[in-house]
Design a protein around this motif. Structure first.
Motif, PDB file in Angstrom:
ATOM      1  N   GLY A  84     -19.893  17.728   6.176  1.00  0.00           N
ATOM      2  CA  GLY A  84     -21.262  17.627   5.678  1.00  0.00           C
ATOM      3  C   GLY A  84     -21.694  16.176   5.569  1.00  0.00           C
ATOM      4  O   GLY A  84     -21.169  15.299   6.257  1.00  0.00           O
ATOM      5  N   LEU A  85     -22.637  15.910   4.702  1.00  0.00           N
ATOM      6  CA  LEU A  85     -23.191  14.562   4.570  1.00  0.00           C
ATOM      7  C   LEU A  85     -22.142  13.568   4.094  1.00  0.00           C
ATOM      8  O   LEU A  85     -21.301  13.897   3.255  1.00  0.00           O
ATOM      9  CB  LEU A  85     -24.366  14.570   3.594  1.00  0.00           C
ATOM     10  CG  LEU A  85     -25.594  15.383   3.998  1.00  0.00           C
ATOM     11  CD1 LEU A  85     -26.635  15.358   2.888  1.00  0.00           C
ATOM     12  CD2 LEU A  85     -26.188  14.867   5.301  1.00  0.00           C
ATOM     13  N   ARG A  86     -22.248  12.348   4.615  1.00  0.00           N
ATOM     14  CA  ARG A  86     -21.294  11.314   4.185  1.00  0.00           C
ATOM     15  C   ARG A  86     -21.446  10.997   2.703  1.00  0.00           C
ATOM     16  O   ARG A  86     -20.455  10.748   2.017  1.00  0.00           O
ATOM     17  CB  ARG A  86     -21.488  10.044   5.020  1.00  0.00           C
ATOM     18  CG  ARG A  86     -21.074  10.196   6.471  1.00  0.00           C
ATOM     19  CD  ARG A  86     -21.217   8.904   7.231  1.00  0.00           C
ATOM     20  NE  ARG A  86     -22.611   8.503   7.356  1.00  0.00           N
ATOM     21  CZ  ARG A  86     -23.011   7.305   7.760  1.00  0.00           C
ATOM     22  NH1 ARG A  86     -22.135   6.373   8.052  1.00  0.00           N
ATOM     23  NH2 ARG A  86     -24.299   7.038   7.874  1.00  0.00           N
ATOM     24  N   THR A  87     -22.676  10.996   2.224  1.00  0.00           N
ATOM     25  CA  THR A  87     -22.917  10.660   0.817  1.00  0.00           C
ATOM     26  C   THR A  87     -22.752  11.847  -0.121  1.00  0.00           C
ATOM     27  O   THR A  87     -22.619  11.673  -1.327  1.00  0.00           O
ATOM     28  CB  THR A  87     -24.336  10.091   0.650  1.00  0.00           C
ATOM     29  OG1 THR A  87     -25.277  11.025   1.213  1.00  0.00           O
ATOM     30  CG2 THR A  87     -24.462   8.744   1.354  1.00  0.00           C
ATOM     31  N   GLN A  88     -22.762  13.070   0.447  1.00  0.00           N
ATOM     32  CA  GLN A  88     -22.603  14.280  -0.360  1.00  0.00           C
ATOM     33  C   GLN A  88     -21.691  15.266   0.382  1.00  0.00           C
ATOM     34  O   GLN A  88     -22.137  16.331   0.825  1.00  0.00           O
ATOM     35  CB  GLN A  88     -23.963  14.928  -0.649  1.00  0.00           C
ATOM     36  CG  GLN A  88     -24.874  14.084  -1.514  1.00  0.00           C
ATOM     37  CD  GLN A  88     -26.219  14.754  -1.738  1.00  0.00           C
ATOM     38  OE1 GLN A  88     -26.754  15.427  -0.865  1.00  0.00           O
ATOM     39  NE2 GLN A  88     -26.769  14.586  -2.934  1.00  0.00           N
ATOM     40  N   PRO A  89     -20.426  14.937   0.536  1.00  0.00           N
ATOM     41  CA  PRO A  89     -19.528  15.814   1.283  1.00  0.00           C
ATOM     42  C   PRO A  89     -19.310  17.136   0.556  1.00  0.00           C
ATOM     43  O   PRO A  89     -19.470  17.236  -0.668  1.00  0.00           O
ATOM     44  CB  PRO A  89     -18.226  15.004   1.357  1.00  0.00           C
ATOM     45  CG  PRO A  89     -18.281  14.116   0.152  1.00  0.00           C
ATOM     46  CD  PRO A  89     -19.733  13.754  -0.012  1.00  0.00           C
ATOM     47  N   ASN A  90     -18.937  18.142   1.308  1.00  0.00           N
ATOM     48  CA  ASN A  90     -18.646  19.456   0.761  1.00  0.00           C
ATOM     49  C   ASN A  90     -17.272  19.404   0.092  1.00  0.00           C
ATOM     50  O   ASN A  90     -16.236  19.538   0.748  1.00  0.00           O
ATOM     51  CB  ASN A  90     -18.661  20.497   1.886  1.00  0.00           C
ATOM     52  CG  ASN A  90     -18.519  21.910   1.377  1.00  0.00           C
ATOM     53  OD1 ASN A  90     -17.860  22.155   0.367  1.00  0.00           O
ATOM     54  ND2 ASN A  90     -19.120  22.850   2.089  1.00  0.00           N
ATOM     55  N   LEU A  91     -17.261  19.225  -1.214  1.00  0.00           N
ATOM     56  CA  LEU A  91     -16.003  19.035  -1.950  1.00  0.00           C
ATOM     57  C   LEU A  91     -15.170  20.311  -1.978  1.00  0.00           C
ATOM     58  O   LEU A  91     -13.932  20.247  -1.994  1.00  0.00           O
ATOM     59  CB  LEU A  91     -16.285  18.547  -3.365  1.00  0.00           C
ATOM     60  CG  LEU A  91     -16.994  17.186  -3.469  1.00  0.00           C
ATOM     61  CD1 LEU A  91     -17.188  16.797  -4.928  1.00  0.00           C
ATOM     62  CD2 LEU A  91     -16.206  16.106  -2.738  1.00  0.00           C
ATOM     63  N   GLU A  92     -15.825  21.467  -2.001  1.00  0.00           N
ATOM     64  CA  GLU A  92     -15.081  22.726  -1.994  1.00  0.00           C
ATOM     65  C   GLU A  92     -14.321  22.898  -0.677  1.00  0.00           C
ATOM     66  O   GLU A  92     -13.140  23.267  -0.656  1.00  0.00           O
ATOM     67  CB  GLU A  92     -16.037  23.899  -2.208  1.00  0.00           C
ATOM     68  CG  GLU A  92     -15.331  25.247  -2.294  1.00  0.00           C
ATOM     69  CD  GLU A  92     -16.294  26.384  -2.573  1.00  0.00           C
ATOM     70  OE1 GLU A  92     -15.835  27.540  -2.560  1.00  0.00           O
ATOM     71  OE2 GLU A  92     -17.490  26.122  -2.803  1.00  0.00           O
ATOM     72  N   LEU A  93     -15.005  22.607   0.423  1.00  0.00           N
ATOM     73  CA  LEU A  93     -14.361  22.677   1.732  1.00  0.00           C
ATOM     74  C   LEU A  93     -13.229  21.663   1.812  1.00  0.00           C
ATOM     75  O   LEU A  93     -12.136  21.957   2.325  1.00  0.00           O
ATOM     76  CB  LEU A  93     -15.394  22.413   2.830  1.00  0.00           C
ATOM     77  CG  LEU A  93     -14.852  22.262   4.258  1.00  0.00           C
ATOM     78  CD1 LEU A  93     -14.113  23.517   4.694  1.00  0.00           C
ATOM     79  CD2 LEU A  93     -15.994  21.940   5.223  1.00  0.00           C
ATOM     80  N   LEU A  94     -13.494  20.475   1.299  1.00  0.00           N
ATOM     81  CA  LEU A  94     -12.478  19.423   1.316  1.00  0.00           C
ATOM     82  C   LEU A  94     -11.227  19.850   0.553  1.00  0.00           C
ATOM     83  O   LEU A  94     -10.098  19.640   1.006  1.00  0.00           O
ATOM     84  CB  LEU A  94     -13.067  18.143   0.713  1.00  0.00           C
ATOM     85  CG  LEU A  94     -12.182  16.886   0.726  1.00  0.00           C
ATOM     86  CD1 LEU A  94     -11.690  16.580   2.120  1.00  0.00           C
ATOM     87  CD2 LEU A  94     -12.962  15.704   0.159  1.00  0.00           C
ATOM     88  N   ALA A  95     -11.423  20.471  -0.611  1.00  0.00           N
ATOM     89  CA  ALA A  95     -10.277  20.943  -1.397  1.00  0.00           C
ATOM     90  C   ALA A  95      -9.507  22.029  -0.649  1.00  0.00           C
ATOM     91  O   ALA A  95      -8.272  22.071  -0.697  1.00  0.00           O
ATOM     92  CB  ALA A  95     -10.753  21.452  -2.749  1.00  0.00           C
ATOM     93  N   ASP A  96     -10.222  22.917   0.056  1.00  0.00           N
ATOM     94  CA  ASP A  96      -9.572  23.986   0.807  1.00  0.00           C
ATOM     95  C   ASP A  96      -8.689  23.427   1.930  1.00  0.00           C
ATOM     96  O   ASP A  96      -7.676  24.039   2.300  1.00  0.00           O
ATOM     97  CB  ASP A  96     -10.607  24.929   1.414  1.00  0.00           C
ATOM     98  CG  ASP A  96     -11.267  25.820   0.364  1.00  0.00           C
ATOM     99  OD1 ASP A  96     -10.699  25.953  -0.739  1.00  0.00           O
ATOM    100  OD2 ASP A  96     -12.348  26.365   0.651  1.00  0.00           O
ATOM    101  N   LEU A  97      -9.067  22.266   2.472  1.00  0.00           N
ATOM    102  CA  LEU A  97      -8.298  21.668   3.563  1.00  0.00           C
ATOM    103  C   LEU A  97      -6.969  21.081   3.089  1.00  0.00           C
ATOM    104  O   LEU A  97      -6.069  20.852   3.895  1.00  0.00           O
ATOM    105  CB  LEU A  97      -9.123  20.562   4.240  1.00  0.00           C
ATOM    106  CG  LEU A  97     -10.358  21.021   5.010  1.00  0.00           C
ATOM    107  CD1 LEU A  97     -11.175  19.830   5.473  1.00  0.00           C
ATOM    108  CD2 LEU A  97      -9.957  21.880   6.205  1.00  0.00           C
TER     109      LEU A  97
END
Length: 299
Positions: A84-97
């Motif tokens: 997603g956005l560089r300034t507002q990344p998808n933190l939920e997706l990031l945690a899932d990774l």
């Protein structure tokens, strides 16, 4: 098992058995299995291109489509996840990774506390005012390689960049005019590139002169009106992309049409090169610039 053999054959058979056992046995214990490469994500395109330049594909990167528009090469494989956005990344997706490491630049330092809850965060700096830009790019490469567990890959990228730029320097025409490098913001304003930036670092490696006499910001550019380009004796170089509709407006711009290279139809246009990049972008800029200058000299 050897009792049925004659004494002589029994001796030979026993000797061969001992030899086979000796050669089959390892001389020393088996080495530990190699550790797998860490799963790295980054919000920063400069770090992403550096990883790719070393042959290390990040697990995820922010704003993939814009990366391919602005950075272009090295391309990211289809397996890379868009955060997603560089300034507002998808933190939920990031945690899932479940990444092992998150790499950011100072531009995204405000996100570090939240990112740190997901995985360890490391910050890599570039374009530090008052420091040599080329040396900073080398250091960023080495830091990224160390964090990726691939220090030799970093040294290979550095050696490749130095070799390519040396070859381009030897290929350039001997009488190259000073260069005025710009990128359109709209039909009346441009970024003009000078000290502190990637383009300037490459010009220095190629032993080319930058014609811009003014100051620049920490990213290596100044925002100016087209009128400030008047009177500068230089080869005009325009780096794409330009905002939609700008080319049509320039056809009716008296200021733009006044510039000598515009009048002579000798403006050099270059494809997009990430001006805030590191060694992969430096290599790409050296490639496209050298090709354009050699082609212009041959005309």
């Amino acid at each position: 098992m050897f009792k049925s053999l004659s004494p002589r054959l029994r001796s030979v058979a026993i000797g061969l058995s001992i030899l086979l056992l000796a050669t089959a046995a390892p001389a020393q214990p088996n080495p530990e299995p190699a550790l797998s490469a860490p799963r790295i994500v980054t919000l920063d395109w400069t770090i992403a291109e550096t990883l790719m330049g070393m042959g290390v594909a990040p697990q995820a990167v922010a704003q993939l489509s814009a990366y391919h528009d602005w950075v272009a090469e090295p391309a990211l494989p289809d397996t890379v996840v868009d955060l997603g956005l560089r300034t507002q990344p998808n933190l939920e997706l990031l945690a899932d990774l479940q990444p092992d490491l998150i790499l950011i630049s100072p531009m995204f330092s405000n996100l570090a506390p939240r990112l740190n809850r997901i995985a360890p965060v490391e910050q890599l700096e570039l374009y530090i005012p008052g420091s040599d830009t080329w040396e900073q790019m080398l250091q960023l490469t080495r830091d990224a390689a160390r964090l990726a567990g691939q220090p030799q890959a970093g040294e290979r990228l550095i050696a490749q960049a130095e070799s390519i730029l040396l070859a381009h320097r030897q290929q350039l025409p001997t009488a190259t005019r000073p260069l005025l490098i710009v990128q359109f913001m709209d039909a009346r304003h441009v970024r003009v590139f000078g000290e502190n930036g990637l383009y300037q670092a490459v010009l220095e490696q190629l032993e080319l002169e930058n014609a811009w006499p003014g100051q620049t910001n920490s990213w290596g550019f100044a925002m100016v009106g087209i009128e400030e380009l008047l009177g500068i004796d230089a080869q005009l170089v325009v780096v794409e992309p330009a905002p939609l509709g700008v080319q049509a407006q320039l056809a009716d711009s008296g200021l733009w049409q006044t510039l000598p290279d515009v009048q002579n139809d000798s403006v050099i246009s270059l494809p997009p090169v990430w001006s805030f990049g590191a060694l992969p972008s430096a290599i790409r800029f050296a490639d496209v610039l050298t090709h354009a200058l050699v082609a212009r000299h041959a005309q």
